[in-house]
Design a protein around this motif. Sequence first.
Motif, PDB file in Angstrom:
ATOM      1  N   PRO A   5     -24.778  -4.624  41.994  1.00 36.59           N
ATOM      2  CA  PRO A   5     -25.368  -5.958  42.060  1.00 36.59           C
ATOM      3  C   PRO A   5     -25.419  -6.483  43.487  1.00 36.59           C
ATOM      4  N   ALA A   6     -26.246  -7.478  43.705  1.00 35.64           N
ATOM      5  CA  ALA A   6     -26.205  -8.243  44.948  1.00 35.64           C
ATOM      6  C   ALA A   6     -25.141  -9.307  44.807  1.00 35.64           C
ATOM      7  N   LEU A   7     -24.341  -9.475  45.865  1.00 38.70           N
ATOM      8  CA  LEU A   7     -23.226 -10.415  45.821  1.00 38.70           C
ATOM      9  C   LEU A   7     -23.318 -11.413  46.966  1.00 38.70           C
ATOM     10  N   LEU A   8     -22.887 -12.628  46.692  1.00 41.56           N
ATOM     11  CA  LEU A   8     -22.693 -13.660  47.709  1.00 41.56           C
ATOM     12  C   LEU A   8     -21.263 -14.131  47.592  1.00 41.56           C
ATOM     13  N   ASN A   9     -20.483 -13.878  48.640  1.00 39.92           N
ATOM     14  CA  ASN A   9     -19.055 -14.204  48.629  1.00 39.92           C
ATOM     15  C   ASN A   9     -18.365 -13.638  47.385  1.00 39.92           C
ATOM     16  N   GLY A  10     -18.767 -12.430  47.008  1.00 39.87           N
ATOM     17  CA  GLY A  10     -18.127 -11.712  45.910  1.00 39.87           C
ATOM     18  C   GLY A  10     -18.667 -11.994  44.531  1.00 39.87           C
ATOM     19  N   ALA A  11     -19.572 -12.962  44.400  1.00 36.45           N
ATOM     20  CA  ALA A  11     -20.121 -13.319  43.091  1.00 36.45           C
ATOM     21  C   ALA A  11     -21.560 -12.829  42.972  1.00 36.45           C
ATOM     22  N   PRO A  12     -21.961 -12.304  41.812  1.00 38.82           N
ATOM     23  CA  PRO A  12     -23.334 -11.819  41.645  1.00 38.82           C
ATOM     24  C   PRO A  12     -24.357 -12.938  41.831  1.00 38.82           C
ATOM     25  N   ILE A  13     -25.493 -12.576  42.424  1.00 42.45           N
ATOM     26  CA  ILE A  13     -26.598 -13.515  42.596  1.00 42.45           C
ATOM     27  C   ILE A  13     -27.859 -12.919  41.995  1.00 42.45           C
ATOM     28  N   ALA A  14     -28.826 -13.786  41.713  1.00 42.28           N
ATOM     29  CA  ALA A  14     -30.096 -13.340  41.152  1.00 42.28           C
ATOM     30  C   ALA A  14     -31.197 -14.287  41.598  1.00 42.28           C
ATOM     31  N   VAL A  15     -32.404 -13.741  41.652  1.00 42.18           N
ATOM     32  CA  VAL A  15     -33.556 -14.565  42.002  1.00 42.18           C
ATOM     33  C   VAL A  15     -33.755 -15.645  40.949  1.00 42.18           C
ATOM     34  N   ALA A  16     -34.424 -16.724  41.360  1.00 39.90           N
ATOM     35  CA  ALA A  16     -34.686 -17.830  40.443  1.00 39.90           C
ATOM     36  C   ALA A  16     -35.907 -17.527  39.586  1.00 39.90           C
ATOM     37  N   PRO A  17     -35.955 -18.044  38.366  1.00 40.07           N
ATOM     38  CA  PRO A  17     -37.207 -17.958  37.606  1.00 40.07           C
ATOM     39  C   PRO A  17     -38.285 -18.746  38.334  1.00 40.07           C
ATOM     40  N   MET A  68     -31.969 -16.034  50.983  1.00 37.63           N
ATOM     41  CA  MET A  68     -32.122 -17.267  50.204  1.00 37.63           C
ATOM     42  C   MET A  68     -32.993 -17.033  48.972  1.00 37.63           C
ATOM     43  N   VAL A  69     -33.963 -16.145  49.085  1.00 32.27           N
ATOM     44  CA  VAL A  69     -34.759 -15.776  47.911  1.00 32.27           C
ATOM     45  C   VAL A  69     -33.873 -15.016  46.919  1.00 32.27           C
ATOM     46  N   ALA A  70     -33.055 -14.116  47.427  1.00 31.24           N
ATOM     47  CA  ALA A  70     -32.157 -13.343  46.566  1.00 31.24           C
ATOM     48  C   ALA A  70     -31.183 -14.239  45.803  1.00 31.24           C
ATOM     49  N   SER A  71     -30.713 -15.298  46.441  1.00 28.13           N
ATOM     50  CA  SER A  71     -29.723 -16.179  45.810  1.00 28.13           C
ATOM     51  C   SER A  71     -30.355 -17.243  44.929  1.00 28.13           C
ATOM     52  N   GLY A  72     -31.683 -17.367  44.960  1.00 29.75           N
ATOM     53  CA  GLY A  72     -32.363 -18.385  44.179  1.00 29.75           C
ATOM     54  C   GLY A  72     -32.531 -19.703  44.901  1.00 29.75           C
ATOM     55  N   ILE A  87     -30.578  -6.375  49.419  1.00 32.32           N
ATOM     56  CA  ILE A  87     -29.921  -7.476  48.715  1.00 32.32           C
ATOM     57  C   ILE A  87     -30.905  -8.156  47.770  1.00 32.32           C
ATOM     58  N   LEU A  88     -32.135  -8.385  48.231  1.00 30.37           N
ATOM     59  CA  LEU A  88     -33.136  -9.008  47.383  1.00 30.37           C
ATOM     60  C   LEU A  88     -33.475  -8.123  46.185  1.00 30.37           C
ATOM     61  N   ARG A  89     -33.644  -6.826  46.400  1.00 31.37           N
ATOM     62  CA  ARG A  89     -33.996  -5.924  45.302  1.00 31.37           C
ATOM     63  C   ARG A  89     -32.890  -5.868  44.252  1.00 31.37           C
ATOM     64  N   ARG A  90     -31.643  -5.826  44.703  1.00 29.97           N
ATOM     65  CA  ARG A  90     -30.542  -5.775  43.736  1.00 29.97           C
ATOM     66  C   ARG A  90     -30.340  -7.113  43.036  1.00 29.97           C
ATOM     67  N   ALA A  91     -30.944  -8.179  43.572  1.00 32.27           N
ATOM     68  CA  ALA A  91     -30.908  -9.493  42.914  1.00 32.27           C
ATOM     69  C   ALA A  91     -32.085  -9.690  41.969  1.00 32.27           C
ATOM     70  N   GLY A  92     -32.958  -8.683  41.867  1.00 34.19           N
ATOM     71  CA  GLY A  92     -34.066  -8.759  40.922  1.00 34.19           C
ATOM     72  C   GLY A  92     -35.416  -9.070  41.529  1.00 34.19           C
ATOM     73  N   GLY A  93     -35.495  -9.121  42.866  1.00 32.73           N
ATOM     74  CA  GLY A  93     -36.763  -9.414  43.529  1.00 32.73           C
ATOM     75  C   GLY A  93     -37.304  -8.212  44.264  1.00 32.73           C
ATOM     76  N   GLY A  94     -38.202  -8.474  45.191  1.00 34.89           N
ATOM     77  CA  GLY A  94     -38.795  -7.393  45.956  1.00 34.89           C
ATOM     78  C   GLY A  94     -39.413  -7.893  47.241  1.00 34.89           C
ATOM     79  N   ALA A 135     -41.974 -11.657  50.075  1.00 36.24           N
ATOM     80  CA  ALA A 135     -40.700 -11.490  49.379  1.00 36.24           C
ATOM     81  C   ALA A 135     -40.618 -12.494  48.245  1.00 36.24           C
ATOM     82  N   GLY A 136     -40.284 -12.019  47.059  1.00 37.68           N
ATOM     83  CA  GLY A 136     -40.196 -12.906  45.903  1.00 37.68           C
ATOM     84  C   GLY A 136     -39.928 -12.103  44.655  1.00 37.68           C
ATOM     85  N   SER A 137     -40.421 -12.606  43.528  1.00 35.25           N
ATOM     86  CA  SER A 137     -40.215 -11.903  42.268  1.00 35.25           C
ATOM     87  C   SER A 137     -41.299 -12.308  41.268  1.00 35.25           C
TER      88      SER A 137
END
Length: 281
Positions: A135-147, A186-190, A212-219, A242-244
């Motif tokens: 997964p992509a992590l921010l300070n150890g916590a998983p992150i994901a792109v925003a809907p 910032m895109v990766a974290s939503g 980081i962005l790809r592992r957060a669900g974006g590209g 860059a987005g999703s």
Amino acid sequence: MNDALAADLSLIRDAAREAGEIAMRHFRNDPDVWMKEGASPVSAADIAVDTFLRRTLSAARPDYGWLSEETVDTPERLGARRTFVVDPIDGTRAFIQGRRTWCVSIAVVEAGAPLAGVLECPAKGEFYEAQGDGPALLNGAPIAVAPTHADPRVAGPKAMLQQAPSWMRGGPEIPYIPSLAYRIAMVASGALDATFVKPNSHDWDLAAADLILRRAGGGLVERDGAAPAYAGANPRHGALAAGSGRLLTEMRTVIAGLDGDHGGRTEAGGGETASRHGFKT
């Protein structure tokens, strides 16, 4: 988890954290600054961080190639199976101005693809990381792109945003974000939905943040929809998005329609200088 990649990620994680400490000793402390080729500033902090990272990482992985914004490029790295792709301080202008939006960027690249990447953003207290199978992590916590929002938050150069359809520009105006790597994170974290990237970004701006962005669900895509390739002979890139989801699909249409002045790497031609430091292909 691949043990070798986990070891590489641990190596660059520890190195980036120490590099961040080195940079912070210069931050808001009036570091020496001068201009380099292309009227781009460089500070004593950039050089100190680059020197530390090259010494530390090359000692740990002497068979890896080295590609950094602040090191003169040579073709010897092209023979390496894996390459460290480094920006000692991405967002140097912000760093010099005492703004917090800058980061240390390190990626491990093999066959054109980033396999491990970290962004250390010490002035903001943020650490992003990813490995190719995790997964992509921010300070150890998983992150994901925003809907995708009805009024998406899209950053990037105004000249590129003006080419986008009106619905894509319906969200809030995003203030300039000087670090490209951080903007993609910032895109990766939503925190953002997407960003355009103007031509002439380089591998060191992109490789870690791309993973980081790809592992957060974006590209991150070129005008033909392909993912950028890294650590080849030419580290420069053309227009990118860059987005999703649907938003990224529509953004690719925008950059595909840009004229030749916004052209991609393929328009540069085989005789183009491979790096603003370096060798010709």
